[in-house]
Design a protein around this motif. Structure first.
Motif, PDB file in Angstrom:
ATOM      1  N   LYS A 224    -132.178  14.076 -23.206  1.00  0.00           N
ATOM      2  CA  LYS A 224    -130.622  14.149 -23.383  1.00  0.00           C
ATOM      3  C   LYS A 224    -130.186  12.842 -23.543  1.00  0.00           C
ATOM      4  N   ASN A 225    -128.451  13.186 -23.560  1.00  0.00           N
ATOM      5  CA  ASN A 225    -127.709  12.353 -23.479  1.00  0.00           C
ATOM      6  C   ASN A 225    -126.328  12.907 -22.653  1.00  0.00           C
ATOM      7  N   LYS A 226    -125.662  12.364 -22.999  1.00  0.00           N
ATOM      8  CA  LYS A 226    -124.768  12.280 -22.286  1.00  0.00           C
ATOM      9  C   LYS A 226    -123.939  13.661 -23.058  1.00  0.00           C
ATOM     10  N   TYR A 227    -123.970  14.028 -24.619  1.00  0.00           N
ATOM     11  CA  TYR A 227    -123.563  15.602 -24.733  1.00  0.00           C
ATOM     12  C   TYR A 227    -124.467  16.843 -24.476  1.00  0.00           C
ATOM     13  N   THR A 228    -125.323  15.923 -23.957  1.00  0.00           N
ATOM     14  CA  THR A 228    -126.480  17.836 -23.283  1.00  0.00           C
ATOM     15  C   THR A 228    -125.945  18.550 -22.349  1.00  0.00           C
ATOM     16  N   SER A 229    -125.288  19.745 -22.786  1.00  0.00           N
ATOM     17  CA  SER A 229    -125.049  20.672 -21.120  1.00  0.00           C
ATOM     18  C   SER A 229    -126.219  21.203 -20.280  1.00  0.00           C
ATOM     19  N   ARG A 230    -125.710  21.293 -19.288  1.00  0.00           N
ATOM     20  CA  ARG A 230    -126.400  22.114 -18.281  1.00  0.00           C
ATOM     21  C   ARG A 230    -126.137  23.105 -17.869  1.00  0.00           C
ATOM     22  N   VAL A 231    -126.777  24.414 -17.803  1.00  0.00           N
ATOM     23  CA  VAL A 231    -126.504  25.390 -17.053  1.00  0.00           C
ATOM     24  C   VAL A 231    -127.710  26.471 -16.619  1.00  0.00           C
ATOM     25  N   SER A 232    -127.216  27.153 -15.810  1.00  0.00           N
ATOM     26  CA  SER A 232    -128.973  28.063 -14.859  1.00  0.00           C
ATOM     27  C   SER A 232    -129.293  29.219 -15.866  1.00  0.00           C
ATOM     28  N   LEU A 233    -130.479  29.112 -16.321  1.00  0.00           N
ATOM     29  CA  LEU A 233    -130.856  30.010 -16.869  1.00  0.00           C
ATOM     30  C   LEU A 233    -130.382  31.793 -17.146  1.00  0.00           C
ATOM     31  N   ALA A 234    -129.301  31.616 -15.932  1.00  0.00           N
ATOM     32  CA  ALA A 234    -129.286  33.274 -15.555  1.00  0.00           C
ATOM     33  C   ALA A 234    -127.893  33.862 -17.128  1.00  0.00           C
ATOM     34  N   SER A 235    -127.307  31.967 -16.769  1.00  0.00           N
ATOM     35  CA  SER A 235    -126.094  31.824 -17.579  1.00  0.00           C
ATOM     36  C   SER A 235    -126.313  31.347 -19.360  1.00  0.00           C
ATOM     37  N   ALA A 236    -127.455  31.397 -19.443  1.00  0.00           N
ATOM     38  CA  ALA A 236    -128.120  30.705 -20.610  1.00  0.00           C
ATOM     39  C   ALA A 236    -128.056  32.363 -21.151  1.00  0.00           C
ATOM     40  N   PHE A 237    -128.568  33.236 -20.442  1.00  0.00           N
ATOM     41  CA  PHE A 237    -129.047  34.275 -20.605  1.00  0.00           C
ATOM     42  C   PHE A 237    -127.564  35.579 -20.985  1.00  0.00           C
ATOM     43  N   ALA A 238    -127.018  34.932 -20.060  1.00  0.00           N
ATOM     44  CA  ALA A 238    -125.662  36.043 -20.127  1.00  0.00           C
ATOM     45  C   ALA A 238    -124.776  35.853 -21.654  1.00  0.00           C
ATOM     46  N   GLU A 239    -125.118  34.035 -22.086  1.00  0.00           N
ATOM     47  CA  GLU A 239    -123.960  33.826 -23.319  1.00  0.00           C
ATOM     48  C   GLU A 239    -124.982  32.975 -24.104  1.00  0.00           C
ATOM     49  N   SER A 240    -126.046  33.798 -24.264  1.00  0.00           N
ATOM     50  CA  SER A 240    -126.905  33.776 -25.079  1.00  0.00           C
ATOM     51  C   SER A 240    -127.108  32.706 -25.696  1.00  0.00           C
ATOM     52  N   ILE A 241    -127.362  31.283 -25.221  1.00  0.00           N
ATOM     53  CA  ILE A 241    -127.354  30.756 -25.917  1.00  0.00           C
ATOM     54  C   ILE A 241    -128.465  30.280 -25.954  1.00  0.00           C
ATOM     55  N   ASN A 242    -128.481  30.223 -28.111  1.00  0.00           N
ATOM     56  CA  ASN A 242    -129.873  29.551 -28.988  1.00  0.00           C
ATOM     57  C   ASN A 242    -131.127  28.444 -28.390  1.00  0.00           C
ATOM     58  N   PRO A 243    -129.759  27.693 -28.273  1.00  0.00           N
ATOM     59  CA  PRO A 243    -131.130  26.359 -28.579  1.00  0.00           C
ATOM     60  C   PRO A 243    -131.995  26.722 -27.361  1.00  0.00           C
TER      61      PRO A 243
END
Length: 458
Positions: A224-243
């Protein structure tokens, strides 16, 4: 002395005469008595004979009646028609074309004659899909190479609609074959596993670096660094975030959990349904990077059919129990007698009820704020759709030759008042130009199905 001549007789002859007369009279009486007795005997015997004949006749009629009654009582009852089993129904449906049909009743030939199969297909919904297909076929730009649309009753498993076409094989049914890459639809399995096995909730924070839709090895670390993004599991699913889902597959779930939950959802082992369709295909290699690809669906080896996609979603809307899809409700034999009645069957229980509840919340966000929000824009103000709880998952991936881009939407609409549920699964194989997207077809399906019969969808 004077003697009357009329009254004289010889004294010496009087006894003999008396005796002779006496015996003569006795003989006459004896003869008469014997004659009368003989006649009486004859009459009596004749009466007995007549009576016997009468009784014999009556007894004969009684015995005949008795035998007839016993015959009716002991005669074998008419044989009930032989009942069919699901394997028989699957054989009967093999040559029936359900695709694009607006009928609800079909016939099939059996050894005993013509059987009648009753389905629960929705003619109104089928008609809508046929009209949409008719508008696509003449297009020069935006005509899909393949399209398949399936609707399933979420409470019973009955197929309500099945429509589509395949330009490369006009006789094929594109709804039942598992040769479409599952793409991000597999995130339903990964997210369910994270909630069920790892204790995640919809609000659990997850982290990623870089682009949402890429999957580089450098994105699959816990750094984790200053470029790391934090989201909820629900948001990651809704936006289909691959990483995020790549890391879930590689770092947190691993080979064992991925294999386990894929099997729980029915991959590689399809259910015993009354019509043929292919199950999902899933395989894990030794590569750690491949675990990341599997977790987020960024591979072409994991494949599903639209019917199987609907089966996956059935577990989410049924408190963790997936349902076996059904095409046939009942069957009547050539004489009209019932020979088969289907029943609702649970296929598997891949997740706990609380996990299914969490997945409903997660999938709702795809429609409200995620990758399907454009297709469902304004649904909360729509007269019909506003009465539904709507959730889903999108997915997209090119084929190996990059000539067709597969575009997925699978999800559900649950009527808030009645609890009525429709599961939809749509995949569109776009060619050079993108035409109508899968989520747009799904929206039209939900609106048509839940519009009261007296009304008409806009």
């Amino acid at each position: 002395m004077h003697t009357d001549p009329l009254n004289t007789y010889k004294k010496e002859d009087s006894w003999r005469d008396l005796q002779s007369d006496y015996f003569l009279r006795r003989r006459r009486k004896s003869f008469l008595r014997k004659f009368l007795n003989a006649m009486a005997a004859i009459i009596f015997m004749g009466g007995l004979a007549a009576g016997g004949a009468f009784l014999s006749q009556r007894m004969g009629l009684f015995n005949l009646f008795k035998e007839s009654t016993l015959s009716r009582q002991t005669a074998p009852a008419p044989q009930a028609p032989a009942m069919l089993i699901k394997a028989d129904i699957k054989a009967l449906t093999r040559n029936i074309v359900f695709l694009n049909s607006i009928k609800t009743q079909f016939t099939a030939e059996t050894e005993d004659g013509t059987a009648t199969l009753q389905t629960r297909l929705d003619p109104r919904l089928q008609s809508l899909l046929n009209k949409r297909l008719d508008r696509l076929k003449p297009l020069t730009r935006g005509k899909p190479q393949r399209i398949a649309m399936v609707a399933m009753d979420g409470r019973t498993g009955f197929i309500k609609a099945m429509a589509g076409f395949d330009l490369a094989d006009p006789d094929a049914n594109p709804c039942i074959v598992s040769d479409y890459p599952a793409a991000s639809i597999f995130k339903i399995v990964t997210a369910s596993a994270a909630v069920d096995a790892l204790g995640y909730t919809a609000a659990t924070p997850v982290y990623f670096n870089g682009n949402k839709y890429t999957l580089y090895k450098r994105q699959l670390t816990e750094k984790k660094n200053k470029y790391t993004s934090r989201v909820s599991l629900a948001s990651a699913f809704a936006e289909s975030i691959n990483p995020v889902f790549g890391k879930l597959g590689k770092l947190y779930l691993g080979r064992e959990h991925l294999n386990d939950y894929a099997a729980r959802f029915g991959f590689n082992n399809g259910p015993d349904a009354d019509f043929k369709f292919e199950a999902g295909k899933f395989a894990v290699t030794e590569s750690d990077y491949h675990l990341a690809e599997l977790g987020c669906g960024f591979n072409r080896q994991t494949q599903i059919s639209p019917v199987f996609a609907a089966l996956m979603v059935s577990a989410v809307v049924n408190q963790g129990n997936s349902l076996i899809p059904r095409m046939v409700d009942r069957v009547s034999g050539p004489d009209g007698q019932p020979v088969y009645k289907s029943k609702k069957e649970v296929y598997k229980t891949p997740v706990r009820p609380q996990t299914a509840k969490t997945m409903v919340a997660v999938m709702k966000k795809t429609v409200s704020r995620g990758t399907a929000r454009k297709a469902f824009r304004g649904y909360t103000r729509d007269k019909v759709l506003s009465g539904l709880t709507i959730g889903g998952k999108t997915g997209s991936l090119f084929n190996n030759k990059r000539t067709v881009k597969y575009d997925w939407f699978t999800g559900f609409g649950m009527e808030k008042n009645s609890g009525k549920i429709l599961i939809v699964a749509v995949v569109v194989g776009h060619r050079k130009y993108i035409g109508t997207r899968a989520a747009e077809h799904a929206r039209a399906m939900l609106k048509t199905y839940f519009t009261p019969v007296s009304g008409s969808p806009s």
